[in-house]
Design a protein around this motif. Structure first.
Motif, PDB file in Angstrom:
ATOM      1  N   ASP A  14     -14.029 -36.390 104.956  1.00  0.00           N
ATOM      2  CA  ASP A  14     -12.795 -36.203 104.151  1.00  0.00           C
ATOM      3  C   ASP A  14     -12.746 -34.645 104.166  1.00  0.00           C
ATOM      4  O   ASP A  14     -13.425 -33.864 103.485  1.00  0.00           O
ATOM      5  N   PRO A  15     -11.796 -34.209 105.100  1.00  0.00           N
ATOM      6  CA  PRO A  15     -11.629 -32.608 105.110  1.00  0.00           C
ATOM      7  C   PRO A  15     -11.327 -31.973 103.824  1.00  0.00           C
ATOM      8  O   PRO A  15     -11.844 -30.818 103.801  1.00  0.00           O
ATOM      9  N   GLU A  16     -10.919 -32.804 102.761  1.00  0.00           N
ATOM     10  CA  GLU A  16     -10.678 -32.108 101.594  1.00  0.00           C
ATOM     11  C   GLU A  16     -12.007 -31.618 100.850  1.00  0.00           C
ATOM     12  O   GLU A  16     -12.204 -30.718 100.030  1.00  0.00           O
ATOM     13  N   GLU A  17     -12.839 -32.363 101.367  1.00  0.00           N
ATOM     14  CA  GLU A  17     -14.254 -32.380 100.568  1.00  0.00           C
ATOM     15  C   GLU A  17     -15.171 -31.332 101.615  1.00  0.00           C
ATOM     16  O   GLU A  17     -16.153 -30.810 101.087  1.00  0.00           O
ATOM     17  N   GLY A  18     -15.175 -31.678 102.835  1.00  0.00           N
ATOM     18  CA  GLY A  18     -15.954 -30.902 103.885  1.00  0.00           C
ATOM     19  C   GLY A  18     -17.116 -31.477 103.963  1.00  0.00           C
ATOM     20  O   GLY A  18     -17.567 -32.691 103.531  1.00  0.00           O
ATOM     21  N   ASP A  19     -18.366 -30.794 104.139  1.00  0.00           N
ATOM     22  CA  ASP A  19     -19.685 -31.530 104.244  1.00  0.00           C
ATOM     23  C   ASP A  19     -20.377 -30.145 103.758  1.00  0.00           C
ATOM     24  O   ASP A  19     -21.173 -29.224 104.404  1.00  0.00           O
ATOM     25  N   ILE A  24     -20.228 -27.047 105.867  1.00  0.00           N
ATOM     26  CA  ILE A  24     -18.932 -27.091 106.259  1.00  0.00           C
ATOM     27  C   ILE A  24     -18.068 -27.076 105.118  1.00  0.00           C
ATOM     28  O   ILE A  24     -18.042 -27.787 103.978  1.00  0.00           O
ATOM     29  N   GLU A  25     -17.207 -26.084 104.900  1.00  0.00           N
ATOM     30  CA  GLU A  25     -16.294 -25.585 103.926  1.00  0.00           C
ATOM     31  C   GLU A  25     -15.133 -26.757 103.534  1.00  0.00           C
ATOM     32  O   GLU A  25     -14.791 -27.171 104.562  1.00  0.00           O
ATOM     33  N   PRO A  26     -14.847 -26.943 102.420  1.00  0.00           N
ATOM     34  CA  PRO A  26     -13.677 -27.779 102.171  1.00  0.00           C
ATOM     35  C   PRO A  26     -12.649 -27.479 102.751  1.00  0.00           C
ATOM     36  O   PRO A  26     -12.137 -26.001 102.852  1.00  0.00           O
TER      37      PRO A  26
END
Length: 53
Positions: A14-19, A24-26
């Motif tokens: 989920d790109p809004e959460e990132g990793d 990996i930034e939200p």
């Protein structure tokens, strides 16, 4: 933003959460992930992900 699902284990990026655990930034789109990024659940490569329906 488009979510992507791992074809191996079902993890959803989920790109809004990132990793966060992977640095990996939200707000980071899947296309902007480093080429060497792997699934945090099973280690599958980026090419093993598909856009979520």
């Amino acid at each position: 933003m488009q979510k992507y699902v791992c074809n191996v284990c079902g993890y959803i990026y989920d790109p809004e959460e990132g990793d966060p655990d992977g640095g990996i930034e939200p707000g980071t789109a899947f296309e902007k992930l480093p080429e060497d990024w792997v699934c945090p659940m099973c280690g599958a490569a980026k090419e093993d992900f598909s856009p979520e329906e």
